[in-house]
Design an enzyme around this catalytic site. Sequence first.
Site, PDB file in Angstrom:
ATOM      1  N   SER A 583       0.847  -1.181   0.000  1.00 58.66           N
ATOM      2  CA  SER A 583       0.000   0.000   0.000  1.00 58.66           C
ATOM      3  C   SER A 583       0.889   1.240   0.000  1.00 58.66           C
ATOM      4  CB  SER A 583      -0.964  -0.039   1.191  1.00 58.66           C
ATOM      5  OG  SER A 583      -2.014   0.880   1.027  1.00 58.66           O
ATOM      6  N   ASP A 668      -9.690  -3.733  -5.607  1.00 57.24           N
ATOM      7  CA  ASP A 668      -9.104  -2.913  -4.550  1.00 57.24           C
ATOM      8  C   ASP A 668      -9.761  -1.537  -4.531  1.00 57.24           C
ATOM      9  OD1 ASP A 668      -7.437  -1.514  -2.774  1.00 57.24           O
ATOM     10  OD2 ASP A 668      -5.689  -2.677  -3.388  1.00 57.24           O
ATOM     11  N   HIS A 703      -8.087  -4.917  -1.567  1.00 54.57           N
ATOM     12  CA  HIS A 703      -6.863  -4.443  -0.929  1.00 54.57           C
ATOM     13  C   HIS A 703      -6.283  -5.465   0.044  1.00 54.57           C
ATOM     14  CE1 HIS A 703      -4.184  -1.069  -0.272  1.00 54.57           C
ATOM     15  NE2 HIS A 703      -4.289  -1.189   1.041  1.00 54.57           N
TER      16      HIS A 703
END
Length: 732
Positions: A583, A668, A703
């Site tokens: 991330s 995501d 995600h």
Amino acid sequence: MKPLKPSSAASATLLAACLAAGAGCSSSNTGSTTASTTTEATTAAVTTDAPQPPAAQKIPKELTTHGDTRIDNYYWLNERENPEVIAYLNAENEYTEKMLAGTKEMQQELYDEIVGRIKQDDASVPYKDKGYWYYVRYEEGKEYPIYARKKGTMEAPEEVMLNANKRAENQSYYAAAGLDVSPNNQLLAFGEDTVSRRKYTLRFKNLKTGELLPDAIPNTTGSAVWANDNKTVFYTMKDPALRSYKIFKHTLGTPTTQDKEVFHEADETFSTYVYKTKSDRYIIIGSASTLSNEYRYVDADNPNGTFKVIQPRERGLEYSVDHFGDKFYIVTNKDGATNFKLMQTPVSKPGKANWTEVIPHRDDVLLEGIEIFKDYLALQERKNGLSQIRVKSWSNPKDDAYIDFGEEAYTAYIGLNPDFDSKELRYGYSSLTTPYSTYEFNMQTKERELLKREEVVGDFDPSNYEAKRLYATADDGTKIPVSLVYRKGLTLNGDNPTLLYAYGSYGSSTNPGFSSVRLSLLDRGFVYAIAHIRGGQEMGRQWYENGKLLKKKNTFTDFIDASEFLIEQQYTNPDKLFAMGGSAGGLLMGAVVNMRPELYQGVIAAVPFVDVITTMLDTSIPLTTGEFDEWGNPAEKEYYDYMLSYSPYDNVAAKGYPNMLVTTGLHDSQVQYWEPAKWVAKLRDMKTDDNMLLLHTNMEAGHGGASGRFQRYKETALQYAFLLNLLEQQNQ
């Protein structure tokens, strides 16, 4: 981008603390003006034994800001519904599979090893609330948890509130969230996501009959807050960009079209959430941005009442709210309290003019949170990069104690403590060598009891491993903490494979906790290291301030300095040093490989936020508007220029790069799949080396990757096999 902040509502819920490749990839030498023409040029067949990587079509798009024009050849990959995009992602997956085909047995071995250490028929430590004991358990071979309770005693018959295995049947992805029982113990509210976009449908269950009520509320954050009438709930709705922006009130048994909007957060840089105080007296609506908070409250006995503001928002004023007796307790940075302090204020006059100090600000201690009891106050603090738990008596100021954890690098945190009257503080503990453990600390006698330690199945012995806390020195003289763990007997000869991990954003501290998964690397000779770089909050709030906005590059240079430190200290060398981040930590990886690619043999960038400027200019993308105080707003030239100087996608150059494995998820909601896809396409076109560059897209997840207890480790096994394969190639 930023991981979704767990709202206070999440911490208030009763169970929150528990536990075939397609065609259409086109030659990079082919130009076009629209994505729809990509079918005209497909990948040319190449006669060779080696798998050939797909080359995404170049479709130049001009992006002009502040008079500066960037050419984005792969902008078209953001067309999620375009079959050519899906074909390209599938082709990349096929290429990754072919390139790692020789590791299939290794991947299976790693997966079996990782899963084999997990106690399959496990259960959490029960906790008591309103006459019931609540816990989460798992059954052997099942992917999902079972949420259950027993009335009065753990010897009573089990009541299964929610069996997520049954709810997940016929779903490629499933996540339950926000489980919360009504005040009368008869109804359960919970959220369900079957897409992995973190858009939950709220559902309700009658716990006496087992009946699922007809009420279903889509597009929420996944949690509902009960008023004390057992029929009114408050919930948070998401806008098209997935920002939590409205609070609604729903009465069970009525159409959702009749739900009343009670709050609208109109400022796009803020998100909103709702929770109930531990006292069950008040329902609180919070609004939060990076630099400011605002809260309003209503009596939980009067859900139709008007919410009153505690303290109106002010830029730079951060605060959080809990309640006890006739006072609100406020953790805040008011009046320059960079590391926060604790205040109290009358419920009848809650504004900041009436805040009085309970715990003062300290330059060397970050106050992270509090837990209020009738006779005691527990404080979650951080000093010198490590967690601390402090317990104070309300009646005796001299009764002030810190829990001694006895290890050099560890993590400790206050657990779920729903009972105001308890003298037992439930807390969690772990270190790089100690599995996650649940303790109770008697705040009166200062004795503690181990309730449960995560069982590692097999021959695991913590005495076989050693952990250290070292300090690297940054270019500006700053000391960067580095936590290390490895198998005992390590020789400091500069020849040990080492995986260095970091995150370094949003003030999110990376705690040195245990991972049974990590043993698969340690037992194969790896050193595992965590660089506690600026941008996190390990060393206090200023650590965060010095790693964001126009100081963001400190995050990247700290990681590079930590890497060089490990080499200088003879732990490893550039041929055996690997880096990993996800991330915002994936942004870190992208920046680092542009700056110092020669330092690393291999890099894993998971769901990486790498197209910084284009994303931050697009306010339709989830989370963008709330990020300006973290990264800056590129609509302002000063921030545009600075972000452009480090944005990984914009700084890809014709040079050599390390071996790289990049992962993403098609659904995501935080870092859109096209950021890593575009980045890989550009790297593949420009890099001058013959190192591996692999993109793996989970076509069914978001995600957080795959759902389920075990399936997520398929990707871990892939990542570890990637690293181990690189080592094997060196030895051949």
